[in-house]
Design an enzyme around this catalytic site. Structure first.
Site, mmCIF file in Angstrom:
data_model
loop_
_atom_site.group_PDB
_atom_site.id
_atom_site.type_symbol
_atom_site.label_atom_id
_atom_site.label_comp_id
_atom_site.label_asym_id
_atom_site.label_seq_id
_atom_site.Cartn_x
_atom_site.Cartn_y
_atom_site.Cartn_z
ATOM 1 N N LYS A 173 1.797 6.024 -3.197
ATOM 2 C CA LYS A 173 2.725 6.964 -3.822
ATOM 3 C C LYS A 173 2.516 7.010 -5.338
ATOM 4 O O LYS A 173 2.564 8.085 -5.950
ATOM 5 C CB LYS A 173 4.166 6.578 -3.490
ATOM 6 C CG LYS A 173 4.632 6.974 -2.114
ATOM 7 C CD LYS A 173 4.876 8.476 -2.022
ATOM 8 C CE LYS A 173 5.581 8.858 -0.739
ATOM 9 N NZ LYS A 173 5.853 10.310 -0.663
ATOM 10 N N PRO B 240 0.795 -1.229 0.000
ATOM 11 C CA PRO B 240 0.000 0.000 0.000
ATOM 12 C C PRO B 240 0.828 1.280 0.000
ATOM 13 O O PRO B 240 0.401 2.287 -0.568
ATOM 14 C CB PRO B 240 -0.833 -0.119 1.283
ATOM 15 C CG PRO B 240 -0.987 -1.596 1.468
ATOM 16 C CD PRO B 240 0.332 -2.168 1.046
ATOM 17 N N TYR B 241 2.001 1.260 0.611
ATOM 18 C CA TYR B 241 2.861 2.443 0.585
ATOM 19 C C TYR B 241 3.223 2.799 -0.853
ATOM 20 O O TYR B 241 3.031 3.936 -1.308
ATOM 21 C CB TYR B 241 4.118 2.203 1.417
ATOM 22 C CG TYR B 241 5.165 3.283 1.277
ATOM 23 C CD1 TYR B 241 4.871 4.611 1.550
ATOM 24 C CD2 TYR B 241 6.465 2.969 0.868
ATOM 25 C CE1 TYR B 241 5.830 5.613 1.413
ATOM 26 C CE2 TYR B 241 7.431 3.951 0.739
ATOM 27 C CZ TYR B 241 7.110 5.272 1.009
ATOM 28 O OH TYR B 241 8.054 6.251 0.873
ATOM 29 N N GLY B 242 3.740 1.821 -1.596
ATOM 30 C CA GLY B 242 4.115 2.057 -2.991
ATOM 31 C C GLY B 242 2.915 2.398 -3.860
ATOM 32 O O GLY B 242 2.984 3.268 -4.744
#
Length: 390
Positions: free
Chosen positions: A203, A198-200
């Site tokens: 972004k 989810p972080y990538g």
């Protein structure tokens, strides 16, 4: 006689009161005019001065960016909600540059549309460096909605507000996590973006918002996808001080230093069965000083209607085991290591091809020795046992 004496006393008292009132009014007006003068510097465009809004400027990377911008004579406004940042870092920056009109701090949450609009309405920004974000892979898999809100949604709000207030330059702090786990190394800017956590993903969505909007405007956009950040200010003024509750989520350098200082019993290495030379993850470690230099160069090269996308890394990968050995040498401590299963959302090998940023922005990483970068950061850690609370 008593009447005359009483009248004199009353007249004297009245004069004292009037004098005190006049003095208080003078002091108030002096302070008010001084505040207006300082405020005016931030609220009006000044020829020859570039006013940069740095979101997340109280954080690890953002504070180092502010330090460099101030050194290079930029005017800076920090906006931060201090959920991950440190007011101690802001105070140090303010002490280094107390001159009126150089630096101001505004406490605000980028998810609050009214607050963000107020910040833009009351200040004359020439550019935005957008660092503010939650940024832990493991945490993103446990709290995905938080990451989409904090990264994607907040970036959408920033871009909308920039457009509404005619702010034309955006330097966006992105990540190599948008690439996921590519089929081949090194990673170039043309490598397909297939994020796996989810972080990538958050972004990449933020990048898509910026890029789609740029097609309809003359905004100058620079997107910097950087790799694993380490190090600290070589002069020892700033460092990395994550909150204690985030130690399990944080960067490997922070964990190494905590283990060296005895704050935690040892270092936990997550994953030893990856398809890499020693079984541990391989990463491209970029020193924060080099990273910020790339941001400043990107700002200098930003042009209306143009979009630049750049990888920011050394071009060389080091394994987690190699990193730990460098950390042991830098700290002089034989850190205890515990090997655990893989962390959700991680990938085996990631390192950059930084040739595009070298060719177009004349940027090359200078702090490429792991042990040297860690030694610099370790000096700050030893001098700040309780982080910025010292």
């Amino acid at each position: 006689m008593d009447y005359i004496e009483s009248k004199r006393r009353n007249d004297f008292t009245r004069k004292i009161a009037l004098a005190a009132g006049a003095t208080a009014l003078f002091i108030f007006m002096l302070k008010w005019s001084s505040d207006i003068s300082v405020s005016t510097k931030f609220s009006t465009h000044e020829p020859g001065v570039t006013h940069v809004l740095v979101t997340g400027g109280a954080g690890y990377i953002g504070s180092h960016a502010v330090l460099r911008l101030l050194k290079d004579s930029y005017r800076v406004t920090i906006v931060d909600n201090l959920s991950r940042g440190n007011m101690g870092a802001v105070k140090i920056l303010q002490e280094l540059h107390p001159e009126p009109g150089r630096l101001q701090f505004i406490y605000a949450d980028l998810g609050d549309a009214a607050a963000v609009n107020k910040v833009f309405a009351e200040n004359a920004f020439d550019a935005v460096m957008h660092f503010a974000a939650v940024a832990y892979v493991g945490e993103s898999t446990a709290e995905p909605l938080r990451y989409y809100h904090n990264i994607t949604s907040n970036t959408l709000l920033i871009v909308k507000t920039m457009a509404a207030h005619n702010v034309k330059t955006l330097i966006y702090s992105s990540t190599c996590a948008t690439y996921g786990e590519p089929d081949k190394m090194p990673i170039t800017e043309d490598t397909p973006q297939v994020p796996i956590n989810p972080y990538g993903k958050a972004k990449k969505m933020a990048e898509d918002i910026i890029l789609d909007f740029s097609k309809t405007s003359d905004m100058a956009v620079m997107i910097l996808r950087y790799f694993n950040v380490i190090g600290s200010d070589p002069e020892g003024r700033l460092g990395e001080a994550p909150r204690p509750e985030l130690r399990d989520q944080g960067r490997i350098s922070g964990a190494c230093f905590d283990a060296a200082r005895g704050i935690i019993p040892g270092l936990k290495i997550r994953g030893t069965d990856y398809k890499t030379p020693d079984g541990t993850c391989v990463r491209d470690y970029i020193d924060v000083t080099d990273l910020i230099d790339a941001h400043v160069k990107a700002l200098a090269h930003a042009r209306p209607g143009k979009v630049g996308i750049y990888n920011v890394g050394t071009g060389r990968g080091s394994s987690v085991k190699e990193f730990v050995e460098a950390c042991k040498k830098a700290t002089g401590v034989n850190i205890k290591v515990e090997f655990l299963s893989r962390r959700p959302g991680d990938y085996a090998e990631v390192y950059s091809d930084p040739s595009k940023i070298k060719n177009e922005l004349n940027w090359t990483a200078k702090y490429t020795n792991l042990e040297e970068s860690l030694s610099i950061a370790w000096r700050w850690q030893k001098a700040h046992i309780n982080g910025y609370d010292n």
